[in-house]
Each structure stands twice: as C-alpha cells, then as structure tokens.
Design a protein around this motif. Sequence first.
Motif, PDB file in Angstrom:
ATOM      1  N   LYS A 208      25.788  82.614 -12.296  1.00 29.59           N
ATOM      2  CA  LYS A 208      25.943  81.616 -11.849  1.00 29.59           C
ATOM      3  C   LYS A 208      26.758  81.500 -10.734  1.00 29.59           C
TER       4      LYS A 208
ATOM      5  N   ARG B 143      26.029  82.890  -7.559  1.00 25.79           N
ATOM      6  CA  ARG B 143      24.792  82.255  -6.636  1.00 25.79           C
ATOM      7  C   ARG B 143      26.001  81.210  -5.450  1.00 25.79           C
TER       8      ARG B 143
ATOM      9  N   LYS C 126      25.531  78.023  -3.692  1.00 31.64           N
ATOM     10  CA  LYS C 126      24.850  76.857  -4.162  1.00 31.64           C
ATOM     11  C   LYS C 126      25.219  75.927  -3.020  1.00 31.64           C
ATOM     12  N   LYS C 127      26.430  76.033  -2.486  1.00 27.35           N
ATOM     13  CA  LYS C 127      26.890  74.379  -1.228  1.00 27.35           C
ATOM     14  C   LYS C 127      25.730  75.239   0.034  1.00 27.35           C
TER      15      LYS C 127
ATOM     16  N   GLY D 175      21.878  83.587  -1.774  1.00 25.91           N
ATOM     17  CA  GLY D 175      21.494  82.427  -2.136  1.00 25.91           C
ATOM     18  C   GLY D 175      20.045  81.938  -1.898  1.00 25.91           C
TER      19      GLY D 175
ATOM     20  N   SER E 272      16.775  80.593  -0.099  1.00 23.88           N
ATOM     21  CA  SER E 272      15.968  79.699  -0.170  1.00 23.88           C
ATOM     22  C   SER E 272      13.990  79.372  -0.134  1.00 23.88           C
TER      23      SER E 272
ATOM     24  N   LYS F 242      11.970  82.199  -6.866  1.00 22.38           N
ATOM     25  CA  LYS F 242      13.502  82.633  -7.159  1.00 22.38           C
ATOM     26  C   LYS F 242      13.902  82.898  -8.062  1.00 22.38           C
TER      27      LYS F 242
END
Length: 115
Positions: free
Chosen positions: A3, A6, A8-9, A44, A46, A61
């Motif tokens: 994690k 990755r 995330k923000k 990231g 999407s 994903k």
Amino acid sequence: MKKAYRIKKNEEFQQVFKKGKSFANRQLVLYYMKKDDQSHFRIGLSVSKKIGNAVLRNQIKRYLRQAFLELEPRIDTRYDLVVIARNPTKNMDFHEMKKSLSHVLYKSRLLSKDR
C-alpha cells in the motif's frame, strides 16, 4: 503491491496529471511524473463508473495491480504512475491487460526489455 507504493490522495493524482507526461493506447492511459527522491515507483489506478459496476471495476484494478507486480523488476523506480482504464478494458482478461500495460510502459520508456 504494498500500500505504501500506491497513490491515494487527490492532490497527488492532480500533481501527476498537471506536471507529468502521458501516453495512451485504446485500453489504458498512463500519466507519469519523475521523482528522483523515491526508491520505488508508486501507482494510482482510476476506473470510471462508466465502465461497469463495482465488481467489474475492482476486478480491473486487481488485474492492473497484479500486472504491475509481475512487471515490477523491469519498471523504472523513479516515477509516480497513474493508470486510467478506458472502456475496452471491461472485456479483457488478465493477460490482455498485462500486455496493454506493458505496451504503454514500454512506449513511455519506463519499461526495460530485460532484467
């Protein structure tokens, strides 16, 4: 994929979109931004609601994360990467997804041939 690797923000996504470069094929769009101070690339993902329901989006994903995991030794470590899945990904299996991801990474010069 850990994690910690990755993105995330939202601010981090926006930074890659605004300051980074991009390459696309029919299935995926790749945005990438060089960051010399990190020891591992970060990704990231999407996947739009237009592609399908939550089950299908999560499957896409998972496929992308697994493809990154398998390609990890060959990917340049100094980059933040954002992958946007396009509509044709909903009909793809894992091997097609990995091949498509390899293509955009190779064309962006982020993927080495050997290692």
